[in-house]
Design a protein around this motif. Structure first.
Motif, mmCIF file in Angstrom:
data_model
loop_
_atom_site.group_PDB
_atom_site.id
_atom_site.type_symbol
_atom_site.label_atom_id
_atom_site.label_comp_id
_atom_site.label_asym_id
_atom_site.label_seq_id
_atom_site.Cartn_x
_atom_site.Cartn_y
_atom_site.Cartn_z
ATOM 1 N N GLN A 14 -21.905 4.234 45.365
ATOM 2 C CA GLN A 14 -23.336 4.419 45.126
ATOM 3 C C GLN A 14 -23.591 5.470 44.050
ATOM 4 N N ASN A 18 -25.410 4.548 40.670
ATOM 5 C CA ASN A 18 -26.675 5.216 40.346
ATOM 6 C C ASN A 18 -26.619 5.986 39.037
ATOM 7 N N ARG A 21 -27.573 3.076 36.981
ATOM 8 C CA ARG A 21 -28.821 2.429 37.376
ATOM 9 C C ARG A 21 -30.060 3.232 37.009
ATOM 10 N N LYS A 22 -29.974 4.565 37.117
ATOM 11 C CA LYS A 22 -31.178 5.364 36.856
ATOM 12 C C LYS A 22 -31.694 5.161 35.435
ATOM 13 N N ASP A 25 -31.726 0.179 35.359
ATOM 14 C CA ASP A 25 -32.220 -0.753 36.369
ATOM 15 C C ASP A 25 -33.652 -0.394 36.749
ATOM 16 N N ARG A 27 -35.346 -1.443 39.021
ATOM 17 C CA ARG A 27 -35.505 -1.445 40.480
ATOM 18 C C ARG A 27 -34.761 -0.284 41.147
ATOM 19 N N TYR A 28 -34.316 0.657 40.340
ATOM 20 C CA TYR A 28 -33.541 1.810 40.815
ATOM 21 C C TYR A 28 -34.200 2.498 42.015
ATOM 22 N N SER A 29 -35.481 2.750 41.955
ATOM 23 C CA SER A 29 -36.146 3.496 43.028
ATOM 24 C C SER A 29 -36.529 2.618 44.223
ATOM 25 N N GLN A 32 -31.346 1.193 47.231
ATOM 26 C CA GLN A 32 -30.093 1.840 46.858
ATOM 27 C C GLN A 32 -29.069 0.779 46.450
ATOM 28 N N PRO A 33 -27.988 1.160 45.762
ATOM 29 C CA PRO A 33 -26.973 0.183 45.353
ATOM 30 C C PRO A 33 -26.476 -0.616 46.561
ATOM 31 N N GLY A 120 -27.155 -2.550 35.894
ATOM 32 C CA GLY A 120 -28.284 -2.651 34.984
ATOM 33 C C GLY A 120 -28.786 -4.074 34.954
#
Length: 170
Positions: A14, A18, A21-22, A25, A27-29, A32-33, A120
């Motif tokens: 994770q 992250n 992803r931050k 992505d 949908r990051y927030s 969670q992965p 991503g």
């Protein structure tokens, strides 16, 4: 209620996911992965009760297993997604097939199921290729023990949260 089924990877996976992803992505927030087992579907309370019973029956007979992430990959040119890939996805595929029957069966899924952790998505082609070049410098070597799955629901603000967890007990 809008629900889905996932496997959450270890904290190490994770954290790695992250870190990408931050930035990559949108949908990051929202979640969670994870490895998706069943994408979101709308159910009522009666269906939810039957789905929960089905998941319990599958997980009661399915043994925990180990997965190994050994590389990144992409769904390009179908979609501009980059993800952590599994060395051997078959244990996750088999679990997904057993779970996604009855009320959880998908009507003509758009893609062949490929278990993965998204790093991503919704990237431009140039971004995708740049990220792929950058991430190829990273060593990917994570091993996880999968011993539970999670039934999630989507909240009013679009985030996903755990509704119930199920231990693999076979």
């Amino acid at each position: 209620m809008h629900i889905g089924l996932v496997i959450f990877p270890s904290r190490a996976v994770q954290d790695f996911a992250n870190s990408w992803r931050k930035r990559l992505d949108p949908r990051y927030s929202a979640i969670q992965p994870h490895l998706t087992l069943r994408p979101g579907l709308e159910v009522d309370e009666v269906e939810l009760s039957m789905i929960t019973a089905h998941i319990e029956s599958v997980t009661a007979t399915y043994a925990p297993f180990t997965i190994h992430y050994d590389r990144t990959s992409t769904f390009y040119p179908v979609t501009n997604v980059i993800y952590l890939a599994l060395e051997n996805p078959q244990p996750v595929i088999t679990l997904q097939e057993r779970l996604c029957s009855g009320l959880l069966e998908e009507d003509g899924p758009a893609y062949v199921y490929t278990p993965h952790v998204t790093l991503g998505q919704e990237l431009s082609s140039d971004e995708l290729h740049d990220v792929r070049a950058s991430i190829s410098q990273e060593t990917i070597d994570f091993t996880d023990r999968v011993d539970r799955i999670h039934l999630l629901y989507q909240t009013a603000n679009g985030s996903w949260t755990a509704y119930q967890s199920f231990l693999l007990q076979g």
